[in-house]
Design a protein around this motif. Structure first.
Motif, mmCIF file in Angstrom:
data_model
loop_
_atom_site.group_PDB
_atom_site.id
_atom_site.type_symbol
_atom_site.label_atom_id
_atom_site.label_comp_id
_atom_site.label_asym_id
_atom_site.label_seq_id
_atom_site.Cartn_x
_atom_site.Cartn_y
_atom_site.Cartn_z
ATOM 1 N N SER A 1 28.834 -59.689 17.298
ATOM 2 C CA SER A 1 29.866 -58.790 16.759
ATOM 3 C C SER A 1 30.503 -57.955 17.867
ATOM 4 C CB SER A 1 29.268 -57.893 15.672
ATOM 5 O OG SER A 1 28.198 -57.153 16.213
ATOM 6 N N GLN B 1 27.963 -67.905 4.110
ATOM 7 C CA GLN B 1 28.210 -66.772 3.218
ATOM 8 C C GLN B 1 29.646 -66.825 2.669
ATOM 9 O OE1 GLN B 1 26.824 -63.312 5.134
ATOM 10 N NE2 GLN B 1 26.238 -62.326 3.198
ATOM 11 N N SER B 2 30.573 -67.143 3.540
ATOM 12 C CA SER B 2 31.973 -67.184 3.105
ATOM 13 C C SER B 2 32.222 -68.385 2.190
ATOM 14 C CB SER B 2 32.903 -67.210 4.314
ATOM 15 O OG SER B 2 32.709 -68.401 5.025
ATOM 16 N N LYS C 1 25.644 -69.064 9.562
ATOM 17 C CA LYS C 1 25.191 -68.205 8.457
ATOM 18 C C LYS C 1 26.392 -67.474 7.841
ATOM 19 C CE LYS C 1 22.359 -64.189 7.638
ATOM 20 N NZ LYS C 1 22.405 -62.919 8.327
ATOM 21 N N ASP C 2 27.266 -66.925 8.716
ATOM 22 C CA ASP C 2 28.468 -66.248 8.229
ATOM 23 C C ASP C 2 29.338 -67.217 7.427
ATOM 24 O OD1 ASP C 2 27.678 -63.939 9.309
ATOM 25 O OD2 ASP C 2 29.155 -63.880 10.951
#
Lengths: 328, 599
Positions: free
Chosen positions: A111, B365-366, B361-362
């Motif tokens: 991030s 999730q989306s 993983k992101d």
């Protein structure tokens, strides 16, 4: 999807790394990859990159060498060094030769990295670039116009050496304790700070980092006898130190460093916008307080002029800190 | 074999001291004997000197006595002759000449049992008859009376007168008248040579003028009588004079001298014994002192040697400990370096795997909402008969952004996961190599494929050495080698690290293996700076290092050589400054039994 019109080049000899970086960054930026220094420099010549991220440990060319060439080929490009484990010499060279913007450790924070790249792209796109420095020879006299130089070191020879080098063209203040340094920084506008990483028993890098966050126009040169990679990484990311000089120091090298530091300062002073190129990471919370308490503890033992007037000393020291670094 | 300082010292010095003591005792005894002998000889000599001195003194006194009395007798005879010869004895002797003695003298002497000539009794009787005849001659009585008269109260005890035939013409002891003295030595000397002859004799009984006397020392002198006014011998006198008191005096003096000499001798002997005792005592004291000093010396030396031994042992232990610590720290340093390299090597696959997994993983999730929508749609489609369905899309439109986010490139996600799998492969390869390198879970000594070991070491080394150094592996066919692979790995890693350190900037390291007979040969060659001549002889020395203090322990190659030697192998080096260095390790395929144990 908002794609910033930023061009990023990722360089690593490990294909897995460059693919990862590409996948991470390609949503926001236009990403190019290279698996070697030569390939990277070829791309730099063809494209106008805003940011180059390079791994340090690569065959043929190290990251520092790649970034040094990038700086030469494209001065406006911001340079980020990616390292896993690296040696001290490489870090020193990354400071002095490649003037890197940030160190990023592997494994990176997925991030944070895009944010750092975004910040670098913004700076690259919006901030002017200083004119490339003309080559100066060793024996050229130091050019200065009454700038003030603060030398903080346990060794008085250091102050004398700097005084001898600049002569009458600049004013040199020497001190061996941080309380006096705070006093001097309050009393007069300082252009260049030359400081040892440790003064007495206190870590002086915090003072430099705090000064840089509040006064980005000050050029900092760090001296050190010890070599701790973490210290320098922090100094780069939070202090944007200009040069790092490992002790023992050769006079000729010190002169070169001084010359270029003074020139850097005059450039920064003449165009405050340039300082954005040296934006620092936020210093960790409480850095000012911990520095203040260390200086206070050390003060009674230090043979300082200020310590003589002990009554008002603590009060004036506290006030000095607050004036310098602001309440928050 | 271990050198036992204290034991050897004790044995050697005690033996030596014993020898010294024995020789000292021997020489002391020799010296004592010499003293004793010398003392004895001196005493004997001194005694003899004294004895002979006393004897000489007595003899000379006797001689003097004899001489004095003889000359006295000579004078007396002259006086006597002057007084009596002319008037009384000459006519008397002339009368006696008329008596024929040839008949008596013709009687032959006899030889007795012992071969001595003796006068036979008939001859004595014949002369005794002649004597009787002389006493009957006229004038005898008058002469006898005159002689007695003049000799009374003198030291002369007896007077005899002989004619030139040797016949006793007169004797104050009348029984001896007529005796023949012609064969007597003294008479012959006086009668024929005119030389007086005297003799000292001791008589138990003697007839003197005054009567019979007993125990007397007498001097008898034969004296020639000269015709007055000429030197013609006309007869011989024999005079007996008494020297008993003189002789007693002489004997007393002599006894005194003898006693003194004996006393002296005794004193000397006492002194000698005393001296000998003193010498003996001194010698014993001397021996005792030397023995005590030697014992003291031994004690002091023993203390010193014991202490030295303890210090040496302590130092040896310290040295061994320091060596062990250094060897340990050397191992730790190379281990640390290895760990750092491994960490870096691990970091790269870790970094991109982590990045990719987080991104997948992101993405997953989306994809949640679109998947739900798709699921719902599929269940609707299942229930519907015919080919048209009416769906309210207002809710879906509101979430259009999320649905679009989920419209991810699945192929890309697959790529990402493929990279992660690749990363995991890299990591497990590293783990396998690490395990092969350390071999903690294997037997120490085993038959190993050294090519595999070398490859593992090369793999590990590659994580540490700069990336611009190329590591080339050229392995030949090798038999399995009986060895301790873990130790050899340490050697090979050390050699490769050294090679890398010899290279500045880009370079090349070749690791080669080959077999030759019952030996294998491993070479590590670099094209670095080479080893200077002054450094080369020392590179295998313990604690020798060219690195700054604190950076190198100087143990690396020393330990490497130790390990290779324990394997019965050999390590050698050839170098050219500026060209490069080759280290060659030669190892036997099979270990000698004792070495197999040591390795």
């Amino acid at each position: 999807m908002t794609r910033l019109a930023g061009k990023v080049l990722c360089v690593d000899d490990e294909p897995g790394i460059v693919r990862s970086l590409q996948w991470l960054l390609q949503k926001q930026f236009e990403v190019f990859t290279a698996t070697g220094g030569a390939e990277a420099l070829e791309l730099v010549k063809q494209h106008d990159f805003d940011v180059v991220i390079s791994d340090q440990r690569m065959p043929a060319m190290t990251g520092v060498e790649v970034l040094r060439e990038v700086r030469r080929l494209s001065p406006r490009t911001m340079r980020i060094l990616l390292t896993g484990y690296t040696d001290m010499q490489a870090i020193v060279r990354s400071v002095n030769e490649s003037e890197v913007f940030r160190f990023i450790n592997k494994p990176w924070n997925i991030s944070e990295l895009p944010k750092v790249v975004a910040q670098a792209i913004t700076i690259a796109k919006t901030q002017p670039v200083e004119a490339p420095a003309p080559e100066v020879s060793d024996d050229a006299p130091i050019v200065a116009n009454g700038e003030r130089i603060l030398v903080i070191d346990d060794d008085p020879d250091m102050g004398r050496a700097v005084s001898d080098l600049v002569g009458a063209s600049a004013i040199v203040s020497y001190t061996r304790n941080l309380a006096d340094a705070v006093g001097i920084l309050n009393a007069e506008p300082i252009s260049v700070i030359i400081s040892e990483t440790r003064v007495g028993s206190i870590d002086a890098t915090r003072l430099v980092r705090l000064m840089k966050s509040k006064h980005p126009e000050i050029v900092t040169v760090m001296l050190t006898a010890e070599s701790d990679a973490d210290t320098i990484t922090t100094l780069i990311n939070q202090g944007q130190i200009y040069r790092f000089v490992p002790k023992p120091i050769r006079t000729g090298y010190l002169k070169l460093v001084l010359q270029s530091a003074l020139r850097k300062h005059s450039a920064l002073a003449s165009d405050p916008a340039l300082t954005f190129r040296h934006t620092v990471e936020a210093t960790s919370a409480g850095a000012m307080e911990s520095l203040m308490s260390d200086v206070r503890q050390a003060a009674p033992h230090a043979e300082t002029a200020a310590a003589a007037k002990s009554g008002g000393f603590m009060a004036s020291l506290g006030a000095g800190f607050r004036r310098l670094f602001g309440a928050g | 074999m271990q050198f036992r300082l204290v034991r050897y010292f004790t044995l050697a010095s005690l033996g030596m001291f014993a020898l010294v003591a024995l020789s000292l005792i021997y020489f002391e005894r020799q010296q004592g004997n010499f003293f004793r002998q010398t003392g004895d000889e001196q005493r004997t000599f001194f005694g003899e000197v004294q004895q002979s001195f006393a004897k000489q003194q007595e003899e000379s006194a006797r001689r003097d006595l004899l001489t004095i009395h003889e000359s006295g007798n000579v004078n007396l005879t002259r006086l006597f002759a002057n007084a009596l010869w002319e008037k009384d004895f000459a006519p008397f002797v002339a009368q006696v000449q008329a008596i024929d003695v040839d008949g008596c003298q013709a009687i032959a002497d006899i030889t007795d049992d012992q071969g001595k000539k003796a006068v036979p009794p008939e001859k004595k009787a014949c002369f005794a008859d002649i004597g009787k005849r002389i006493t009957t001659l006229p004038g005898f009585k008058a002469i006898d009376a005159k002689v007695f008269d003049s000799m009374k109260k003198s030291t002369v005890f007896k007077i005899k007168v002989f004619d030139l035939r040797g016949i006793t013409v007169y004797s104050s002891e009348h029984a001896q008248m007529g005796e023949d003295k012609s064969t007597n030595e003294g008479w012959r000397s006086a009668a024929f040579d005119g030389v007086p002859k005297s003799e000292l004799t001791h008589r138990g009984k003697f007839s003197a003028f005054e009567g019979v006397v007993e125990n007397r020392d007498l001097i008898s002198s034969y004296l020639p009588v000269l015709d007055p006014g000429s030197s013609r011998i006309v007869g011989v006198f024999e005079v007996y004079s008494d020297v008993t008191p003189f002789l007693k005096q002489i004997q007393q003096t002599s006894a005194q001298i003898r006693a003194t000499a004996a006393g002296n001798q005794q004193k000397l002997e006492a002194a000698g014994a005393e001296n000998q005792a003193a010498v003996d005592a001194t010698s014993h004291r001397q021996l005792a002192t030397i023995a005590a000093l030697l014992a003291l010396l031994f004690g002091a030396l023993l203390v010193i040697v014991t202490r030295a031994d303890r210090i040496i042992q302590q130092q040896e232990a310290d040295r061994a400990q320091v060596h062990q610590q250094l060897a340990q720290s050397e191992k730790m340093a190379s281990l640390g370096q290895m760990v750092a390299g491994v960490a870096h090597q691990l970091n790269t696959p870790l970094a991109f795997s982590q990045n990719n997994i987080l991104m997948v993983k992101d993405a997953l999730q989306s994809m949640e909402l679109p998947m739900k929508v798709a699921g719902r749609l599929s269940s609707i489609l299942e229930d519907v008969e015919g080919d048209k369905v009416t769906i309210k899309v207002s809710q879906l439109k509101a979430n259009l952004d999320k649905l679009q986010d989920g419209n991810v490139d699945v192929a890309m996600l697959q790529e990402m996961l493929k990279d992660v799998l690749g990363g995991i492969d890299q990591m497990s390869e590293l783990v396998v190599n690490l395990r092969d390198f350390t071999r903690l879970d294997r037997a120490a000594t085993t038959n190993a494929d050294l090519n595999k070991s070398l490859h593992t070491v090369a793999y590990i080394a590659q994580t540490v050495i700069p990336k611009n150094i190329e590591l080339i592996e050229e392995y030949g066919e090798l038999p399995e080698v009986e060895c301790n692979p873990s130790q050899l790995n340490q050697v090979f890693l050390n050699l490769i690290n050294n090679a890398a350190q010899a290279i500045e900037g880009p370079g090349r390291i070749r690791v080669r293996s080959s077999a030759a007979g019952d030996k294998v040969r491993i070479e590590v060659q670099d094209n670095g700076r080479g080893i200077p001549d002054h450094v080369l002889p020392n590179i295998f020395d313990l604690y020798y290092t060219t690195k700054p203090a604190g950076e190198g322990t100087g143990l690396g190659l020393a330990i490497a050589r130790n390990i290779v030697t324990e394997h019965g192998g050999d390590i050698s080096v050839s170098t050219r400054v500026g060209v490069g260095t080759t280290f060659t390790v030669t190892l036997p395929v099979r270990q000698q039994p004792p070495l197999a144990k040591a390795a």
